[in-house]
Design a protein around this motif. Structure first.
Motif, PDB file in Angstrom:
ATOM      1  N   LEU A  46       1.088  -1.627 -11.067  1.00 20.98           N
ATOM      2  CA  LEU A  46       1.549  -2.982 -10.787  1.00 20.98           C
ATOM      3  C   LEU A  46       2.258  -3.525 -12.020  1.00 20.98           C
ATOM      4  O   LEU A  46       1.656  -3.639 -13.094  1.00 20.98           O
ATOM      5  N   ASP A  47       3.512  -3.869 -11.849  1.00 22.45           N
ATOM      6  CA  ASP A  47       4.370  -4.323 -12.932  1.00 22.45           C
ATOM      7  C   ASP A  47       4.693  -5.795 -12.717  1.00 22.45           C
ATOM      8  O   ASP A  47       5.283  -6.157 -11.688  1.00 22.45           O
ATOM      9  N   LEU A  48       4.294  -6.655 -13.657  1.00 16.33           N
ATOM     10  CA  LEU A  48       4.461  -8.104 -13.516  1.00 16.33           C
ATOM     11  C   LEU A  48       5.370  -8.598 -14.634  1.00 16.33           C
ATOM     12  O   LEU A  48       4.931  -8.777 -15.766  1.00 16.33           O
ATOM     13  N   ILE A  49       6.649  -8.829 -14.312  1.00 19.32           N
ATOM     14  CA  ILE A  49       7.617  -9.152 -15.365  1.00 19.32           C
ATOM     15  C   ILE A  49       8.373 -10.452 -15.112  1.00 19.32           C
ATOM     16  O   ILE A  49       9.199 -10.853 -15.930  1.00 19.32           O
ATOM     17  N   GLY A  50       8.089 -11.131 -14.015  1.00 21.55           N
ATOM     18  CA  GLY A  50       8.843 -12.331 -13.702  1.00 21.55           C
ATOM     19  C   GLY A  50       8.286 -13.582 -14.338  1.00 21.55           C
ATOM     20  O   GLY A  50       9.010 -14.379 -14.934  1.00 21.55           O
ATOM     21  N   SER A  51       6.992 -13.791 -14.230  1.00 24.79           N
ATOM     22  CA  SER A  51       6.371 -15.023 -14.724  1.00 24.79           C
ATOM     23  C   SER A  51       6.208 -14.969 -16.239  1.00 24.79           C
ATOM     24  O   SER A  51       5.942 -13.918 -16.813  1.00 24.79           O
ATOM     25  N   PHE A  52       6.370 -16.136 -16.879  1.00 23.26           N
ATOM     26  CA  PHE A  52       6.273 -16.165 -18.345  1.00 23.26           C
ATOM     27  C   PHE A  52       5.659 -17.460 -18.861  1.00 23.26           C
ATOM     28  O   PHE A  52       5.709 -17.747 -20.055  1.00 23.26           O
ATOM     29  N   CYS A  96      -6.365  -8.460  -8.676  1.00 23.38           N
ATOM     30  CA  CYS A  96      -5.518  -7.298  -8.981  1.00 23.38           C
ATOM     31  C   CYS A  96      -5.838  -6.717 -10.355  1.00 23.38           C
ATOM     32  O   CYS A  96      -5.597  -5.540 -10.617  1.00 23.38           O
ATOM     33  N   LEU A  97      -6.382  -7.561 -11.236  1.00 25.25           N
ATOM     34  CA  LEU A  97      -6.718  -7.110 -12.577  1.00 25.25           C
ATOM     35  C   LEU A  97      -8.142  -6.577 -12.657  1.00 25.25           C
ATOM     36  O   LEU A  97      -8.482  -5.857 -13.607  1.00 25.25           O
ATOM     37  N   ALA A  98      -8.968  -6.920 -11.669  1.00 24.27           N
ATOM     38  CA  ALA A  98     -10.402  -6.658 -11.778  1.00 24.27           C
ATOM     39  C   ALA A  98     -10.733  -5.174 -11.856  1.00 24.27           C
ATOM     40  O   ALA A  98     -11.589  -4.756 -12.638  1.00 24.27           O
ATOM     41  N   VAL A 120       0.922 -10.729  -4.640  1.00 23.76           N
ATOM     42  CA  VAL A 120       0.267  -9.440  -4.412  1.00 23.76           C
ATOM     43  C   VAL A 120      -1.245  -9.642  -4.376  1.00 23.76           C
ATOM     44  O   VAL A 120      -1.813 -10.285  -5.264  1.00 23.76           O
ATOM     45  N   GLN A 121      -1.888  -9.076  -3.359  1.00 21.52           N
ATOM     46  CA  GLN A 121      -3.343  -9.158  -3.216  1.00 21.52           C
ATOM     47  C   GLN A 121      -3.979  -7.815  -3.575  1.00 21.52           C
ATOM     48  O   GLN A 121      -3.390  -6.758  -3.318  1.00 21.52           O
ATOM     49  N   PRO A 122      -5.177  -7.831  -4.180  1.00 18.15           N
ATOM     50  CA  PRO A 122      -5.763  -6.582  -4.680  1.00 18.15           C
ATOM     51  C   PRO A 122      -6.050  -5.552  -3.600  1.00 18.15           C
ATOM     52  O   PRO A 122      -5.937  -4.345  -3.847  1.00 18.15           O
ATOM     53  N   PRO A 133       0.803  -1.233   0.000  1.00 21.88           N
ATOM     54  CA  PRO A 133       0.000   0.000   0.000  1.00 21.88           C
ATOM     55  C   PRO A 133       0.829   1.275   0.000  1.00 21.88           C
ATOM     56  O   PRO A 133       0.336   2.337  -0.407  1.00 21.88           O
ATOM     57  N   ALA A 134       2.082   1.196   0.447  1.00 24.03           N
ATOM     58  CA  ALA A 134       2.919   2.394   0.545  1.00 24.03           C
ATOM     59  C   ALA A 134       3.650   2.714  -0.750  1.00 24.03           C
ATOM     60  O   ALA A 134       4.258   3.783  -0.863  1.00 24.03           O
TER      61      ALA A 134
END
Length: 315
Positions: free
Chosen positions: A214-220, A231-233, A203-205, A187-188
């Protein structure tokens, strides 16, 4: 054929140059066939990716071979190893062998920064990094190329890894600290960047603040996930390329949960860079950028390395 060491490859790829190079590449004529993905072992112990791309206008072709073995962390080894071969696109003559680990890590961080250039608030100054690996270590410098990053926090599933990385950043001049409680750290933060190989949501919404990016670059892969479907909703969601819709576990699980639809996708880096879609529209909205990587980015980086060869090789 020129051989670029890891040091020479990295020296040719400062983020102040790499981020604009990626932006230009997403506006250009580079051809990118679908990557080849091969599991190694049964059950899979690792994954090999073969990623070709070519730019006939510029005259370059490149192929990256990547080996991803997540269990390497338990052996004290990096989870990813890669080599990059650059060729003359018109003759097929090999030009250079480059350190693919460096290219992958730096172009991944640069792509995250490129996404943030369109999607993070202009005043975003507090970065939270999830992960303590090679890509994670580069994120403050990458994001600082596009936003006024002044404070950095880092979380890792092994707290000692976060502590080591925070200390490394402090030596580089960053105001950095390790955190252990994501429910308090998320949140900070203005930008939350996930660079992990997690297969379960981190990460929880309800933790994400209004206006957060929110940047998601690890999973592929479909099996990997860094953020809970919710988080996408309530966010405007963007991807690097449409391949993410087939490969990204974060997106696929949100679709399966019924909280997000493919039709709700706001755009990709091609559209953002070419101005055919709108990035952040207000200071209060939440944005999500999901990247799975693209060979276009590797080729753009390799061309920068090739252009720097006199300084890099002493020629």
């Amino acid at each position: 054929m020129h051989i670029f060491t890891a040091e020479a490859t990295a020296a040719a790829l400062p983020f102040e140059q790499l981020v604009p190079a990626l932006r230009a590449a997403f506006c250009g004529p580079i051809t990118v066939p679908q990557r080849h993905i091969h599991p190694i072992g049964e059950p899979a112990q690792g994954t090999t990716l073969i990623m070709p791309a070519w730019d006939l206008q510029a005259g370059f072709m490149g192929i990256k071979i990547v080996n991803v073995f997540p269990a390497n962390a338990q052996r004290g080894l990096p989870g990813l190893h890669a080599n990059y071969l650059l060729y003359d696109a018109h003759t097929g003559v090999p030009l250079a062998l480059m350190d693919g680990d460096v290219i992958t890590a730096r172009r991944t961080a640069a792509a995250a920064a490129l996404g943030a250039a369109f999607l993070a608030r202009e005043d975003a100054a507090h970065l939270l990094v999830l992960g303590a690996g090679r890509v994670a270590s580069m994120l403050p410098a990458a994001f600082a190329a596009v936003r006024p990053i002044a404070r950095v926090s880092v979380w890792n599933h092994r707290p000692e890894g976060a502590q080591r990385l925070a200390a490394q950043w402090r030596e580089q001049g960053w105001d950095a600290q390790a955190v252990t409680e994501l429910a308090q750290a998320v949140p900070a933060a203005d930008i939350v960047s996930c660079a992990t190989l997690s297969q379960a949501a981190l990460v929880q919404p309800q933790w994400l603040a209004p206006g957060a990016h929110l940047d998601l670059i690890g999973s592929f892969t479909p099996a990997m996930q860094e953020a809970a479907p919710g988080c996408l909703a309530q966010a405007r969601v963007f991807v690097d390329t449409d391949e993410a819709l087939q490969k990204a576990g974060d997106l696929l699980r949100a679709i399966e949960a019924g909280v997000w639809r493919r039709e709700a996708l706001q755009g990709d880096l091609f559209q953002l860079c070419r101005g055919s879609c709108t990035g952040r529209a207000s200071a209060s909205e939440r944005t999500v950028f999901k990247a799975v990587g693209n060979a276009l980015e590797d080729l753009a980086a390799a061309q920068l390395v090739w252009a720097a060869r006199p300084a890099a090789t002493g020629a």
